[in-house]
Design a protein around this motif. Structure first.
Motif, PDB file in Angstrom:
ATOM      1  N   LEU A 150      26.015 -13.340  37.901  1.00 11.76           N
ATOM      2  CA  LEU A 150      24.645 -13.744  37.888  1.00 11.76           C
ATOM      3  C   LEU A 150      24.423 -15.219  37.427  1.00 11.76           C
ATOM      4  N   PHE A 151      25.347 -15.629  36.301  1.00  9.72           N
ATOM      5  CA  PHE A 151      24.800 -16.763  35.752  1.00  9.72           C
ATOM      6  C   PHE A 151      25.898 -17.799  36.211  1.00  9.72           C
ATOM      7  N   MET A 152      26.819 -17.638  36.895  1.00 11.36           N
ATOM      8  CA  MET A 152      27.914 -18.741  37.477  1.00 11.36           C
ATOM      9  C   MET A 152      27.413 -18.928  38.963  1.00 11.36           C
ATOM     10  N   ALA A 153      27.366 -17.683  39.621  1.00 10.19           N
ATOM     11  CA  ALA A 153      27.025 -17.796  41.074  1.00 10.19           C
ATOM     12  C   ALA A 153      25.762 -17.030  41.641  1.00 10.19           C
ATOM     13  N   PRO A 154      24.580 -17.493  41.246  1.00  5.94           N
ATOM     14  CA  PRO A 154      23.497 -16.688  41.277  1.00  5.94           C
ATOM     15  C   PRO A 154      23.154 -16.396  42.967  1.00  5.94           C
ATOM     16  N   ASP A 155      23.591 -17.427  43.953  1.00  5.12           N
ATOM     17  CA  ASP A 155      23.482 -17.075  45.117  1.00  5.12           C
ATOM     18  C   ASP A 155      24.553 -15.878  45.492  1.00  5.12           C
ATOM     19  N   VAL A 156      25.793 -15.787  45.022  1.00  3.77           N
ATOM     20  CA  VAL A 156      26.602 -14.782  45.351  1.00  3.77           C
ATOM     21  C   VAL A 156      25.787 -13.287  44.939  1.00  3.77           C
ATOM     22  N   PHE A 157      25.568 -13.421  43.502  1.00  2.00           N
ATOM     23  CA  PHE A 157      24.755 -12.421  42.885  1.00  2.00           C
ATOM     24  C   PHE A 157      23.522 -11.803  43.929  1.00  2.00           C
ATOM     25  N   THR A 158      22.942 -12.626  44.303  1.00  2.00           N
ATOM     26  CA  THR A 158      21.730 -12.361  45.178  1.00  2.00           C
ATOM     27  C   THR A 158      22.291 -11.586  46.562  1.00  2.00           C
ATOM     28  N   GLN A 159      23.311 -12.179  47.183  1.00  2.00           N
ATOM     29  CA  GLN A 159      24.040 -11.353  48.233  1.00  2.00           C
ATOM     30  C   GLN A 159      24.322 -10.166  47.836  1.00  2.00           C
ATOM     31  N   ARG A 160      25.040  -9.979  46.984  1.00  2.00           N
ATOM     32  CA  ARG A 160      25.507  -8.831  46.612  1.00  2.00           C
ATOM     33  C   ARG A 160      24.644  -7.781  46.164  1.00  2.00           C
ATOM     34  N   VAL A 161      23.499  -8.301  45.721  1.00  2.00           N
ATOM     35  CA  VAL A 161      22.331  -7.365  45.244  1.00  2.00           C
ATOM     36  C   VAL A 161      21.708  -7.006  46.629  1.00  2.00           C
ATOM     37  N   TRP A 162      21.567  -7.450  47.563  1.00  2.00           N
ATOM     38  CA  TRP A 162      20.915  -7.053  48.693  1.00  2.00           C
ATOM     39  C   TRP A 162      21.697  -6.150  49.415  1.00  2.00           C
ATOM     40  N   ALA A 163      23.028  -6.581  49.513  1.00  2.00           N
ATOM     41  CA  ALA A 163      24.099  -5.491  50.209  1.00  2.00           C
ATOM     42  C   ALA A 163      24.162  -4.221  49.647  1.00  2.00           C
ATOM     43  N   HIS A 164      24.000  -4.244  48.272  1.00  2.00           N
ATOM     44  CA  HIS A 164      24.115  -3.067  47.303  1.00  2.00           C
ATOM     45  C   HIS A 164      23.044  -2.312  47.617  1.00  2.00           C
ATOM     46  N   LEU A 165      21.946  -2.875  47.539  1.00  2.00           N
ATOM     47  CA  LEU A 165      20.704  -2.288  47.846  1.00  2.00           C
ATOM     48  C   LEU A 165      20.475  -1.409  49.226  1.00  2.00           C
ATOM     49  N   LYS A 166      20.867  -2.071  50.109  1.00  2.00           N
ATOM     50  CA  LYS A 166      20.839  -1.847  51.444  1.00  2.00           C
ATOM     51  C   LYS A 166      21.606  -0.462  51.954  1.00  2.00           C
ATOM     52  N   GLN A 167      22.456  -0.613  50.842  1.00  2.00           N
ATOM     53  CA  GLN A 167      23.946   0.467  51.069  1.00  2.00           C
ATOM     54  C   GLN A 167      23.412   1.888  50.504  1.00  2.00           C
ATOM     55  N   ARG A 168      22.147   1.771  49.670  1.00  2.00           N
ATOM     56  CA  ARG A 168      21.557   3.046  49.093  1.00  2.00           C
ATOM     57  C   ARG A 168      20.666   3.851  49.875  1.00  2.00           C
ATOM     58  N   GLU A 169      20.863   5.057  50.048  1.00  2.00           N
ATOM     59  CA  GLU A 169      20.157   6.006  50.885  1.00  2.00           C
ATOM     60  C   GLU A 169      18.689   5.778  50.577  1.00  2.00           C
ATOM     61  N   ALA A 170      18.170   5.555  49.704  1.00  2.16           N
ATOM     62  CA  ALA A 170      17.009   5.339  49.542  1.00  2.16           C
ATOM     63  C   ALA A 170      16.560   4.207  48.499  1.00  2.16           C
ATOM     64  N   PRO A 171      16.612   2.790  48.971  1.00  2.97           N
ATOM     65  CA  PRO A 171      16.579   1.825  48.209  1.00  2.97           C
ATOM     66  C   PRO A 171      15.573   1.647  47.078  1.00  2.97           C
ATOM     67  N   CYS A 172      14.260   1.939  47.804  1.00  6.76           N
ATOM     68  CA  CYS A 172      13.011   1.992  46.665  1.00  6.76           C
ATOM     69  C   CYS A 172      13.250   3.134  45.738  1.00  6.76           C
ATOM     70  N   GLU A 173      13.658   4.025  45.799  1.00  6.74           N
ATOM     71  CA  GLU A 173      13.953   5.203  45.002  1.00  6.74           C
ATOM     72  C   GLU A 173      14.930   4.625  44.054  1.00  6.74           C
ATOM     73  N   PHE A 174      15.978   3.821  44.407  1.00  5.97           N
ATOM     74  CA  PHE A 174      17.294   3.538  43.407  1.00  5.97           C
ATOM     75  C   PHE A 174      16.364   2.422  42.451  1.00  5.97           C
ATOM     76  N   LEU A 175      15.605   1.500  43.076  1.00  7.36           N
ATOM     77  CA  LEU A 175      14.928   0.616  42.235  1.00  7.36           C
ATOM     78  C   LEU A 175      14.026   1.213  41.149  1.00  7.36           C
ATOM     79  N   GLY A 176      13.438   2.247  41.636  1.00 11.97           N
ATOM     80  CA  GLY A 176      12.712   3.038  40.603  1.00 11.97           C
ATOM     81  C   GLY A 176      13.383   3.436  39.481  1.00 11.97           C
ATOM     82  N   GLN A 177      14.714   4.213  39.909  1.00 12.62           N
ATOM     83  CA  GLN A 177      15.677   4.590  38.820  1.00 12.62           C
ATOM     84  C   GLN A 177      16.175   3.398  37.744  1.00 12.62           C
ATOM     85  N   LEU A 178      16.268   2.412  38.295  1.00 10.49           N
ATOM     86  CA  LEU A 178      16.773   1.065  37.446  1.00 10.49           C
ATOM     87  C   LEU A 178      15.398   0.918  36.347  1.00 10.49           C
TER      88      LEU A 178
END
Length: 221
Positions: free
Chosen positions: A178-206
């Motif tokens: 996150l701190f050293m490579a925010p672009d890479v972090f953003t890419q990984r976040v989006w890929a991770h979120l899209k790999q959840r069965e219910a993305p918005c539900e996962f965000l709610g759990q966070l």
């Protein structure tokens, strides 16, 4: 970006203020077009948050459009202060990396995406944290909303630099990334979120603290 504490920067004497219609948001600005862009972004965030089960922007909020900010920040939400500072679109575009993950966006779209990132911080201020500091969870939510605010065509351009089929684990979302490579972090976040069965539900759990993706860190002595 979200920062703790409140260190208000005084607005330029020439700044004007207006209340976004039907929203509990006051904008401080120098150019009328910036105020319009902010209010449009707030309206877009409201719909986006509602559609994804995010907390609403219920607390009065002030958004200052400024021409400079400490460091390389593009926007800052001041925790507990109900204040967002955001760099004006032209300055923001100049600070963006020419090969960055959002380089394909126009200055207006880029500005709006950063604003929605900061509005996500405002809406989720006070997310549960079992450690002294939690950065990954709040930034995961904010970057998710930032990319989610883009059109599908813009998202597809964003995804061209990511292997969306490469499984991302929580370990790939380390705060050092996150701190050293925010672009890479953003890419990984989006890929991770899209790999959840219910993305918005996962965000709610966070947001509710049902799922923790932060790591306990030990300060060096």
């Amino acid at each position: 970006m979200m920062i703790t504490g409140l260190a208000l920067l005084s607005s330029p004497a020439s700044s004007k203020t207006r209340l976004c219609e039907s929203e509990n948001v006051t904008v401080s600005f120098q150019l009328e077009e910036h105020a319009e862009m902010v209010c449009k972004g707030v309206r877009k965030a409201k719909v986006l948050f509602e559609n994804c089960g995010m907390p609403s922007l219920s607390t009065p909020l002030r958004i200052d459009v400024v021409e400079d900010m400490i460091g390389d920040c593009l926007g800052q939400y001041h925790c507990g202060g109900n204040l967002i500072e955001i760099i004006s679109p032209a300055v923001m575009q100049g600070r963006g990396e020419p090969d960055g993950v959002f380089a394909h966006l126009s200055s207006g779209k880029y500005f709006q995406s950063v604003l929605i990132h900061e509005l996500a911080h405002a809406a989720t201020d006070g997310m549960p944290c079992p450690f002294d500091f939690c950065h990954v969870g709040p930034e995961y939510v904010a970057y998710s909303m930032q990319v989610m605010s883009l059109s599908r065509e813009e998202q597809m351009l964003f995804e061209q630099s990511i292997d969306m089929d490469n499984l991302i684990s929580v370990e790939h979302l380390h705060p050092l990334v996150l701190f050293m490579a925010p672009d890479v972090f953003t890419q990984r976040v989006w890929a991770h979120l899209k790999q959840r069965e219910a993305p918005c539900e996962f965000l709610g759990q966070l947001i509710n603290g049902e799922v923790i993706i932060d790591f306990e860190t030990v300060e060096p002595k």
